[in-house]
Design a protein around this motif. Structure first.
Motif, PDB file in Angstrom:
ATOM      1  N   ALA A 147       0.829  -1.206   0.000  1.00 35.07           N
ATOM      2  CA  ALA A 147       0.000   0.000   0.000  1.00 35.07           C
ATOM      3  C   ALA A 147       0.862   1.255   0.000  1.00 35.07           C
ATOM      4  O   ALA A 147       0.592   2.213  -0.736  1.00 35.07           O
ATOM      5  N   PRO A 154     -14.334   0.785   5.759  1.00 32.99           N
ATOM      6  CA  PRO A 154     -13.508   1.975   6.040  1.00 32.99           C
ATOM      7  C   PRO A 154     -14.329   3.255   5.854  1.00 32.99           C
ATOM      8  O   PRO A 154     -14.208   3.956   4.854  1.00 32.99           O
ATOM      9  N   ALA A 170      -3.367   4.564   6.680  1.00 31.31           N
ATOM     10  CA  ALA A 170      -4.784   4.385   6.352  1.00 31.31           C
ATOM     11  C   ALA A 170      -5.146   2.910   6.206  1.00 31.31           C
ATOM     12  O   ALA A 170      -6.288   2.513   6.466  1.00 31.31           O
ATOM     13  N   THR A 171      -4.181   2.089   5.801  1.00 29.18           N
ATOM     14  CA  THR A 171      -4.421   0.657   5.619  1.00 29.18           C
ATOM     15  C   THR A 171      -4.404  -0.093   6.949  1.00 29.18           C
ATOM     16  O   THR A 171      -5.051  -1.128   7.087  1.00 29.18           O
ATOM     17  N   ALA A 186     -12.816   6.436   4.766  1.00 29.36           N
ATOM     18  CA  ALA A 186     -12.467   6.583   3.346  1.00 29.36           C
ATOM     19  C   ALA A 186     -13.629   7.206   2.576  1.00 29.36           C
ATOM     20  O   ALA A 186     -13.421   8.032   1.676  1.00 29.36           O
ATOM     21  N   SER A 241     -10.731  -4.257   2.098  1.00 32.49           N
ATOM     22  CA  SER A 241     -11.573  -4.803   3.157  1.00 32.49           C
ATOM     23  C   SER A 241     -12.355  -6.020   2.672  1.00 32.49           C
ATOM     24  O   SER A 241     -12.440  -7.042   3.364  1.00 32.49           O
ATOM     25  N   LEU A 287      -9.137   1.025  -0.265  1.00 33.05           N
ATOM     26  CA  LEU A 287      -9.421   0.542   1.081  1.00 33.05           C
ATOM     27  C   LEU A 287     -10.682  -0.307   1.119  1.00 33.05           C
ATOM     28  O   LEU A 287     -10.737  -1.320   1.825  1.00 33.05           O
ATOM     29  N   ILE A 317      -7.547  -1.475   8.575  1.00 33.44           N
ATOM     30  CA  ILE A 317      -8.165  -2.596   7.855  1.00 33.44           C
ATOM     31  C   ILE A 317      -7.488  -3.910   8.236  1.00 33.44           C
ATOM     32  O   ILE A 317      -8.147  -4.910   8.523  1.00 33.44           O
TER      33      ILE A 317
END
Length: 371
Positions: free
Chosen positions: A146, A287, A158-159, A290, A256, A252, A162
């Motif tokens: 990512a 997410p 941000a990942t 997002a 997921s 994202l 998840i």
């Protein structure tokens, strides 16, 4: 006997006040580190080398996390957890004020296709090489992929919600962004000079800027590398990079869904094991931040902020993300990073090579097809 409303209000407010008081030490420590990182990030030398306040903050955090923080971790822990999770999500949402959907039109269809192909190919390569060839765990391969594929440290952070990875794995992934993103700042201007002789990519600075924006890790690193070439290269590089950043939200969501499928498959293949007999299906982690990020981009497109308000929003975003990076550094143990070994660095190096060579091939093919 009836309880008075003021008494009820006090009974509700007291737990909230106590919770806020528990958060204060950790938030104050994260804010202090963020302040120092932001001030240092203004130094010309660090800006030239693409070292943003986010990177400085995590380095500060790691130093303090392995020296002073263990003695105050009990008092600061609740606030640090808030900075790592809540402030991170808020920072990703506010990041949307840097973008508009008009940015997409500036690079054209070819630029969008280039960004999409670079993103998907880089992430897929990370999963294949990391898990199948190097034997890395899923979380590490996902985080490094990512960060390399989208927007560096911000994408890694941000990942993390998840994949729910441990702090040291996140730090390892961010560290690879620092190493190879810094190399890119020095390498890409040389590639531009070589390209003038070899004509592998569009010779004009604007076309080469799209190549930089579609393949270099961080926004700050993209700007540092492209500015060395020309203002035209910097403009197209930043726009191409911002379009790539905009792909974070759909990435994202797709991640997921994929992780739910991956987890469900693992449960079915191990159904005979006692730990998998409960029959519970893997839950999709939506997410939501997002989607909020995309909503902010849409709002900023429909009703752009004034330059002053936009600058304030960017400052707030920088604070939020820098505090979350500081919190990540504070909870990272160097011993865990050492145990990770050389394999994550090998994976990041292979992805860096793909971004340079594979990214050049993608840019050339798409540009040729688009005419």
């Amino acid at each position: 006997m009836h309880t008075s409303r003021p008494t009820l209000a006090r009974s509700v407010a007291t737990p909230r006040l106590l919770r806020l008081l528990r958060w204060l030490p950790g938030l104050a420590l994260s804010a202090a580190i963020a302040l120092a990182a932001i001030r240092l990030g203004e130094l010309p030398w660090l800006q030239t080398h693409g070292l943003s306040p986010l990177i400085v903050a995590i380095l500060f955090g790691i130093v303090l996390g392995n020296t002073i923080y263990p003695y105050i971790g009990t008092q600061c822990g609740p606030g640090i957890a808030v900075a790592k999770q809540t402030l991170l999500r808020a920072g990703i949402v506010v990041y949307g004020f840097r973008l508009t959907f008009h940015d997409v039109g500036h690079v054209g269809t070819a630029g969008i296709v280039i960004d999409a192909l670079v993103l998907t190919s880089t992430f897929a390569l990370s999963l294949f090489v990391g898990r199948r060839m190097l034997g890395l765990d899923r979380d590490t391969s996902t985080l490094i992929g990512a960060g390399s594929a989208i927007c560096g440290a911000a994408a890694v952070m941000a990942t993390e919600p998840i994949v729910k990875a441990r702090a040291e794995k996140v730090t390892v992934a961010v560290s690879t962004v620092v190493v190879f993103g810094t190399l890119a700042i020095a390498l890409y201007p040389l590639l531009y000079q070589w390209n003038l002789a070899w004509h592998l990519l569009p010779v004009d600075a604007s076309g080469f800027g799209i190549y930089i924006g579609s393949t270099v890790h961080e926004v700050a690193q993209v700007l540092a590398a492209a500015r060395t070439i020309s203002p035209q290269a910097a403009d197209s590089a930043v726009i191409a990079k911002l379009v790539r950043v905009m792909m974070l939200a759909p990435f994202l969501l797709a991640l997921s869904l994929w992780m739910r499928r991956d987890s469900s498959g693992a449960q079915q293949s191990n159904a005979h094991h006692p730990s998998h007999r409960d029959g519970k299906a893997a839950r999709v982690t939506i997410p939501w931040f997002a989607f909020a990020f995309l909503a902010v981009v849409g709002l900023n497109t429909a009703a752009p902020l004034s330059p002053a308000l936009r600058a304030d929003a960017i400052d707030i975003d920088t604070w939020l993300l820098t505090m979350s990076m500081a919190a990540l550094g504070l909870t990272t143990h160097l011993s865990a990073i050492r145990r990770a070994g050389i394999k994550p660095l090998i994976l990041a190096a292979l992805l860096f090579g793909w971004l340079i060579a594979g990214g050049a091939l993608i840019n050339r093919l798409v540009t040729a097809v688009a005419g």
